[in-house]
Scaffold this motif. Structure first.
Motif, PDB file in Angstrom:
ATOM      1  N   ALA A  61      -9.386   5.533  34.679  1.00  0.00           N
ATOM      2  CA  ALA A  61     -10.012   5.207  35.781  1.00  0.00           C
ATOM      3  C   ALA A  61      -9.918   6.508  37.000  1.00  0.00           C
ATOM      4  O   ALA A  61     -10.832   6.622  37.619  1.00  0.00           O
ATOM      5  N   ILE A  62      -8.867   7.034  36.748  1.00  0.00           N
ATOM      6  CA  ILE A  62      -8.533   8.157  37.466  1.00  0.00           C
ATOM      7  C   ILE A  62      -9.436   9.010  38.110  1.00  0.00           C
ATOM      8  O   ILE A  62      -9.815   9.353  39.328  1.00  0.00           O
ATOM      9  N   PRO A  63      -9.935   9.761  37.043  1.00  0.00           N
ATOM     10  CA  PRO A  63     -10.950  10.919  37.248  1.00  0.00           C
ATOM     11  C   PRO A  63     -12.198  10.390  37.965  1.00  0.00           C
ATOM     12  O   PRO A  63     -13.070  11.148  38.868  1.00  0.00           O
ATOM     13  N   ILE A  64     -12.789   9.179  37.529  1.00  0.00           N
ATOM     14  CA  ILE A  64     -13.810   8.566  38.120  1.00  0.00           C
ATOM     15  C   ILE A  64     -13.698   8.208  39.307  1.00  0.00           C
ATOM     16  O   ILE A  64     -14.523   8.535  40.412  1.00  0.00           O
ATOM     17  N   ARG A  65     -12.277   7.796  39.726  1.00  0.00           N
ATOM     18  CA  ARG A  65     -11.897   7.602  41.273  1.00  0.00           C
ATOM     19  C   ARG A  65     -12.171   8.764  41.973  1.00  0.00           C
ATOM     20  O   ARG A  65     -12.552   8.717  43.228  1.00  0.00           O
ATOM     21  N   ILE A  66     -11.644   9.894  41.748  1.00  0.00           N
ATOM     22  CA  ILE A  66     -11.675  11.090  42.233  1.00  0.00           C
ATOM     23  C   ILE A  66     -12.959  11.818  42.566  1.00  0.00           C
ATOM     24  O   ILE A  66     -13.355  12.053  43.569  1.00  0.00           O
ATOM     25  N   GLY A  67     -13.853  11.451  41.473  1.00  0.00           N
ATOM     26  CA  GLY A  67     -15.228  11.813  41.762  1.00  0.00           C
ATOM     27  C   GLY A  67     -16.131  10.878  42.691  1.00  0.00           C
ATOM     28  O   GLY A  67     -17.166  11.394  43.006  1.00  0.00           O
ATOM     29  N   MET A  68     -15.504   9.860  42.907  1.00  0.00           N
ATOM     30  CA  MET A  68     -16.169   9.090  44.033  1.00  0.00           C
ATOM     31  C   MET A  68     -15.891   9.344  45.547  1.00  0.00           C
ATOM     32  O   MET A  68     -16.643   8.872  46.366  1.00  0.00           O
ATOM     33  N   TYR A  69     -15.142  10.278  45.713  1.00  0.00           N
ATOM     34  CA  TYR A  69     -14.681  10.589  47.077  1.00  0.00           C
ATOM     35  C   TYR A  69     -15.723  11.499  47.651  1.00  0.00           C
ATOM     36  O   TYR A  69     -16.508  12.313  47.196  1.00  0.00           O
ATOM     37  N   HIS A  70     -16.096  11.185  49.033  1.00  0.00           N
ATOM     38  CA  HIS A  70     -17.039  11.751  49.942  1.00  0.00           C
ATOM     39  C   HIS A  70     -16.593  13.170  49.912  1.00  0.00           C
ATOM     40  O   HIS A  70     -15.459  13.754  50.141  1.00  0.00           O
ATOM     41  N   GLY A  71     -17.760  14.043  49.843  1.00  0.00           N
ATOM     42  CA  GLY A  71     -17.437  15.512  50.072  1.00  0.00           C
ATOM     43  C   GLY A  71     -17.299  16.208  48.672  1.00  0.00           C
ATOM     44  O   GLY A  71     -17.180  17.351  48.788  1.00  0.00           O
ATOM     45  N   MET A  72     -17.101  15.393  47.628  1.00  0.00           N
ATOM     46  CA  MET A  72     -17.017  16.216  46.568  1.00  0.00           C
ATOM     47  C   MET A  72     -18.439  16.844  46.006  1.00  0.00           C
ATOM     48  O   MET A  72     -19.438  16.359  46.259  1.00  0.00           O
ATOM     49  N   PRO A  73     -18.065  17.885  45.539  1.00  0.00           N
ATOM     50  CA  PRO A  73     -19.340  18.832  45.174  1.00  0.00           C
ATOM     51  C   PRO A  73     -20.128  17.942  43.907  1.00  0.00           C
ATOM     52  O   PRO A  73     -19.490  17.368  43.011  1.00  0.00           O
ATOM     53  N   PRO A  74     -21.353  17.735  43.980  1.00  0.00           N
ATOM     54  CA  PRO A  74     -22.321  16.900  42.940  1.00  0.00           C
ATOM     55  C   PRO A  74     -22.051  17.197  41.843  1.00  0.00           C
ATOM     56  O   PRO A  74     -21.671  16.230  40.930  1.00  0.00           O
ATOM     57  N   LYS A  75     -21.619  18.250  41.243  1.00  0.00           N
ATOM     58  CA  LYS A  75     -21.784  18.841  40.002  1.00  0.00           C
ATOM     59  C   LYS A  75     -20.357  18.535  39.458  1.00  0.00           C
ATOM     60  O   LYS A  75     -20.212  17.818  38.281  1.00  0.00           O
ATOM     61  N   LEU A  76     -19.482  18.617  40.159  1.00  0.00           N
ATOM     62  CA  LEU A  76     -18.016  18.174  39.673  1.00  0.00           C
ATOM     63  C   LEU A  76     -17.966  16.736  39.720  1.00  0.00           C
ATOM     64  O   LEU A  76     -17.334  16.266  38.870  1.00  0.00           O
ATOM     65  N   ALA A  77     -18.537  15.871  40.951  1.00  0.00           N
ATOM     66  CA  ALA A  77     -18.555  14.507  40.834  1.00  0.00           C
ATOM     67  C   ALA A  77     -19.285  13.891  39.497  1.00  0.00           C
ATOM     68  O   ALA A  77     -18.597  13.052  39.130  1.00  0.00           O
ATOM     69  N   ASN A  78     -20.272  14.730  39.180  1.00  0.00           N
ATOM     70  CA  ASN A  78     -20.903  14.177  37.782  1.00  0.00           C
ATOM     71  C   ASN A  78     -20.116  14.258  36.786  1.00  0.00           C
ATOM     72  O   ASN A  78     -19.907  13.181  35.563  1.00  0.00           O
ATOM     73  N   ILE A  79     -19.117  15.445  36.725  1.00  0.00           N
ATOM     74  CA  ILE A  79     -18.234  15.546  35.452  1.00  0.00           C
ATOM     75  C   ILE A  79     -17.144  14.580  35.312  1.00  0.00           C
ATOM     76  O   ILE A  79     -16.796  14.086  34.396  1.00  0.00           O
ATOM     77  N   LEU A  80     -16.582  14.497  36.830  1.00  0.00           N
ATOM     78  CA  LEU A  80     -15.629  13.475  36.668  1.00  0.00           C
ATOM     79  C   LEU A  80     -15.813  11.836  36.439  1.00  0.00           C
ATOM     80  O   LEU A  80     -15.148  11.212  36.054  1.00  0.00           O
TER      81      LEU A  80
END
Length: 223
Positions: free
Chosen positions: A71-90
């Motif tokens: 779940a670590i990548p998913i948790r990182i992708g949920m941080y505010h300010g994360m670029p949308p494209k990178l957030a979708n990947i994570l």
């Protein structure tokens, strides 16, 4: 030829086989659709990372803390300010599978080390090759579930237990205890390892007392 050079050459084949398995797992992981069970495992992993390990739903009953790694990548992708494209990947299930893939890579090397210590280098390489090519293992190595983790934890415990039986000192006793307890975080079925430990110690004690040789003299304090 120095011992260091010999050691480096000795690891080349096992590392090559492990990398072959890593390639298989990556190909499968990036192309396979998510399973229903994966989603619940990663969901519980997110609860662990959020400090809320309660299992409020029945489908979470069998889920274990080790899923926090997935779940670590998913948790990182949920941080505010994360670029949308990178957030979708994570936040994609394929990113969650990387933790299991890494664990499978380590388990592949452990299979070689353990088999090598038991039967020699040729047997170790053959066992490792069978491991990386076995379809059922490949399937579990590419999912964000706990089956691969419990296999790795069980084998690591057995490896440490054998080292303790051969050399019953405090260091080996500590590693055996640590790996046994860590295994309990991977799957409920790992509780059977306590039975394995008891049987192994009992058999060792009986062999030491009644056997013709004294290959496993484990002091009572170490028991």
């Amino acid at each position: 030829m120095t011992p260091r050079v010999v050691g480096r050459r000795r690891i080349i084949l096992p590392l090559t086989i492990a990398l072959l398995g890593l390639g298989f797992n990556i190909i499968v992981a990036v192309s396979m659709a998510p399973t229903t069970d994966e989603l619940w495992h990663t969901r519980y992993g997110l609860l662990i990372l959020g400090g809320k390990p309660q299992k409020a739903r029945v489908l979470l009953d069998s889920k274990m803390p080790v899923s926090a790694f997935n779940a670590i990548p998913i948790r990182i992708g949920m941080y505010h300010g994360m670029p949308p494209k990178l957030a979708n990947i994570l936040q994609d299930v394929r990113a969650a599978r990387w933790a299991t893939i890494v664990a499978a890579f380590g388990l592949s090397l452990l299979v070689f080390v353990y088999a090598d210590s038991l039967f020699g280098r040729t047997a170790g390489l053959f066992a490792q090759l069978l491991f990386v090519m076995e379809p059922n293992i490949i399937a579990h190595s590419t999912l964000s579930t706990t089956d691969l983790y419990v296999a790795a934890a069980a084998l690591l415990f057995l490896y440490c237990l054998r080292r303790f039986l051969l050399s019953p000192n405090t260091k080996n006793a500590a590693w055996t205890a640590i790996t046994l307890s860590v295994a309990q975080l991977t799957k409920f079925s790992a509780a059977y390892l306590y039975i394995v430990l008891a049987v192994a110690l009992l058999a060792s004690a009986l062999y030491t007392r009644y056997g013709r040789d004294k290959r496993y003299p484990i002091p009572g304090r170490q028991m």
